[in-house]
Design a protein around this motif. Sequence first.
Motif, mmCIF file in Angstrom:
data_model
loop_
_atom_site.group_PDB
_atom_site.id
_atom_site.type_symbol
_atom_site.label_atom_id
_atom_site.label_comp_id
_atom_site.label_asym_id
_atom_site.label_seq_id
_atom_site.Cartn_x
_atom_site.Cartn_y
_atom_site.Cartn_z
ATOM 1 N N TYR A 1 4.325 -12.371 12.669
ATOM 2 C CA TYR A 1 5.128 -13.592 12.787
ATOM 3 C C TYR A 1 6.481 -13.431 12.096
ATOM 4 C CZ TYR A 1 6.654 -18.402 12.326
ATOM 5 O OH TYR A 1 7.401 -19.553 12.370
ATOM 6 N N PHE A 2 6.478 -12.889 10.881
ATOM 7 C CA PHE A 2 7.709 -12.755 10.114
ATOM 8 C C PHE A 2 8.452 -11.454 10.410
ATOM 9 C CE2 PHE A 2 5.457 -15.788 7.251
ATOM 10 C CZ PHE A 2 6.404 -16.803 7.281
ATOM 11 N N ASP A 3 7.895 -10.609 11.271
ATOM 12 C CA ASP A 3 8.515 -9.329 11.624
ATOM 13 C C ASP A 3 8.731 -8.456 10.384
ATOM 14 O OD1 ASP A 3 9.556 -7.381 13.294
ATOM 15 O OD2 ASP A 3 11.605 -8.154 13.167
ATOM 16 N N ILE A 4 7.662 -8.302 9.618
ATOM 17 C CA ILE A 4 7.700 -7.478 8.414
ATOM 18 C C ILE A 4 6.583 -6.443 8.467
ATOM 19 C CG2 ILE A 4 8.787 -9.222 6.963
ATOM 20 C CD1 ILE A 4 6.018 -9.924 5.870
ATOM 21 N N SER A 5 6.658 -5.464 7.584
ATOM 22 C CA SER A 5 5.667 -4.390 7.548
ATOM 23 C C SER A 5 4.492 -4.756 6.645
ATOM 24 C CB SER A 5 6.305 -3.098 7.034
ATOM 25 O OG SER A 5 5.310 -2.125 6.760
ATOM 26 N N PRO A 6 3.257 -4.739 7.149
ATOM 27 C CA PRO A 6 2.097 -5.007 6.290
ATOM 28 C C PRO A 6 1.881 -3.920 5.251
ATOM 29 C CG PRO A 6 1.375 -4.235 8.438
ATOM 30 C CD PRO A 6 2.856 -4.466 8.540
ATOM 31 N N TYR A 7 2.450 -2.745 5.491
ATOM 32 C CA TYR A 7 2.290 -1.633 4.550
ATOM 33 C C TYR A 7 3.127 -1.812 3.288
ATOM 34 C CZ TYR A 7 0.319 0.681 8.649
ATOM 35 O OH TYR A 7 -0.437 0.992 9.746
ATOM 36 N N ARG A 8 4.087 -2.724 3.340
ATOM 37 C CA ARG A 8 4.980 -2.943 2.182
ATOM 38 C C ARG A 8 4.873 -4.348 1.636
ATOM 39 N NH1 ARG A 8 10.454 0.164 2.306
ATOM 40 N NH2 ARG A 8 10.947 -1.705 1.121
ATOM 41 N N LEU A 9 3.802 -5.027 1.957
ATOM 42 C CA LEU A 9 3.615 -6.403 1.506
ATOM 43 C C LEU A 9 2.755 -6.444 0.247
ATOM 44 C CD1 LEU A 9 4.010 -9.442 2.110
ATOM 45 C CD2 LEU A 9 1.920 -9.325 3.497
ATOM 46 N N ILE B 1 0.834 -1.204 0.000
ATOM 47 C CA ILE B 1 0.000 0.000 0.000
ATOM 48 C C ILE B 1 0.871 1.258 0.000
ATOM 49 C CG2 ILE B 1 -0.214 0.035 2.525
ATOM 50 C CD1 ILE B 1 -3.066 0.903 0.075
ATOM 51 N N PHE B 2 2.028 1.220 0.680
ATOM 52 C CA PHE B 2 2.923 2.368 0.638
ATOM 53 C C PHE B 2 3.499 2.551 -0.765
ATOM 54 C CE2 PHE B 2 4.311 2.801 5.372
ATOM 55 C CZ PHE B 2 3.117 3.440 5.637
ATOM 56 N N GLY B 3 3.779 1.447 -1.450
ATOM 57 C CA GLY B 3 4.242 1.555 -2.821
ATOM 58 C C GLY B 3 3.208 2.192 -3.720
ATOM 59 N N MET C 1 11.194 -14.514 1.179
ATOM 60 C CA MET C 1 11.437 -15.670 0.315
ATOM 61 C C MET C 1 12.862 -15.737 -0.222
ATOM 62 S SD MET C 1 8.609 -17.177 0.616
ATOM 63 C CE MET C 1 8.907 -18.514 -0.550
ATOM 64 N N ALA C 2 13.632 -14.672 -0.076
ATOM 65 C CA ALA C 2 15.002 -14.693 -0.590
ATOM 66 C C ALA C 2 15.842 -15.698 0.194
ATOM 67 C CB ALA C 2 15.619 -13.298 -0.486
ATOM 68 N N PRO C 3 16.560 -16.592 -0.477
ATOM 69 C CA PRO C 3 17.380 -17.593 0.224
ATOM 70 C C PRO C 3 18.440 -16.932 1.102
ATOM 71 C CG PRO C 3 17.145 -18.149 -2.101
ATOM 72 C CD PRO C 3 16.610 -16.752 -1.924
ATOM 73 N N GLY C 4 18.540 -17.406 2.338
ATOM 74 C CA GLY C 4 19.610 -16.933 3.212
ATOM 75 C C GLY C 4 19.383 -15.568 3.821
ATOM 76 N N ARG C 5 18.202 -14.977 3.606
ATOM 77 C CA ARG C 5 17.957 -13.647 4.163
ATOM 78 C C ARG C 5 16.916 -13.740 5.258
ATOM 79 N NH1 ARG C 5 17.547 -8.768 0.080
ATOM 80 N NH2 ARG C 5 17.821 -7.761 2.078
ATOM 81 N N ARG C 6 17.143 -13.040 6.332
ATOM 82 C CA ARG C 6 16.213 -13.016 7.451
ATOM 83 C C ARG C 6 15.234 -11.870 7.267
ATOM 84 N NH1 ARG C 6 19.235 -12.917 13.000
ATOM 85 N NH2 ARG C 6 17.068 -13.156 13.666
ATOM 86 N N ALA C 7 14.000 -12.075 7.766
ATOM 87 C CA ALA C 7 13.000 -11.008 7.709
ATOM 88 C C ALA C 7 13.425 -9.871 8.616
ATOM 89 C CB ALA C 7 11.639 -11.537 8.145
ATOM 90 N N ARG C 8 13.120 -8.660 8.213
ATOM 91 C CA ARG C 8 13.388 -7.512 9.058
ATOM 92 C C ARG C 8 12.376 -6.433 8.728
ATOM 93 N NH1 ARG C 8 16.002 -3.487 6.221
ATOM 94 N NH2 ARG C 8 16.944 -4.078 4.233
ATOM 95 N N ASN C 9 12.097 -5.568 9.692
ATOM 96 C CA ASN C 9 11.190 -4.460 9.436
ATOM 97 C C ASN C 9 11.833 -3.506 8.457
ATOM 98 O OD1 ASN C 9 8.944 -5.082 11.009
ATOM 99 N ND2 ASN C 9 10.006 -4.440 12.868
ATOM 100 N N ALA C 10 11.010 -2.923 7.595
ATOM 101 C CA ALA C 10 11.515 -1.988 6.595
ATOM 102 C C ALA C 10 10.845 -0.635 6.781
ATOM 103 C CB ALA C 10 11.240 -2.515 5.188
ATOM 104 N N GLY C 11 11.396 0.383 6.119
ATOM 105 C CA GLY C 11 10.810 1.711 6.217
ATOM 106 C C GLY C 11 9.644 1.885 5.280
ATOM 107 N N THR C 12 9.323 3.125 4.989
ATOM 108 C CA THR C 12 8.186 3.402 4.121
ATOM 109 C C THR C 12 8.641 3.504 2.682
ATOM 110 O OG1 THR C 12 8.514 5.768 4.381
ATOM 111 C CG2 THR C 12 7.054 4.688 5.953
#
Length: 205
Positions: A111-119, A77-79, A181-192
């Motif tokens: 659960y994945f520690d991600i932003s719903p605004y950037r999903l 939605i931010f995009g 979904m990126a191999p070897g990358r951990r989820a993290r919160n992102a900005g706007t």
Amino acid sequence: MREAEGRTRYIIQTKFAGMSGSLLLSVQRRKELLSRYSEEFLDGCGQFEALLSVGKEEEAARQAGASRFLEAGRGGIFGALWELGEAENSGMDILLSKILFRQETIEICEYFDISPYRLLSGGCSLIVSDRPEELAKELWARRIPWAVIGRLHAGRDRVAYNGDGLRYLEPVRGDEYDRIMAPGRRARNAGTGGDYAEGKDIEGH
């Protein structure tokens, strides 16, 4: 036909942000999610598949004389909001509390520690209109969930308000689904941000 000069241009969201991303994650990461959530809960995300078409809301926007219709996608939605501001060459004020989400999306993002605004937000749309009452009638007639989440204004500042705080929207650098979904990358919160959704003028207006 553009809105009359001087009239407020409102931003209307239809359906729910983050639907397609949470649907994909509920399937592709189901085993992992079952460590916290029930089968019944995850099956609820399957309902999103029937909501991914935006033909009815685009028709409603056209019938109500809206000036722009934009389907959200990568960047969430931010995009979509950033792309809308670029397309309209406008600033905007957004109330984060008005943005529509399904509870399944919120839970999966927590659960994945991600932003719903950037999903990934396929099936969610933004409509610009200076006659939101007319648009609301068309959307209600088609049983499409909607909310007025903000307005456009002169200038370039694109601000999202949350209670007493605010944040400035910026161009997106990726989608939270891709981070998970990126191999070897951990989820993290992102900005706007946002630079992936595709906007368009409504033909004939």
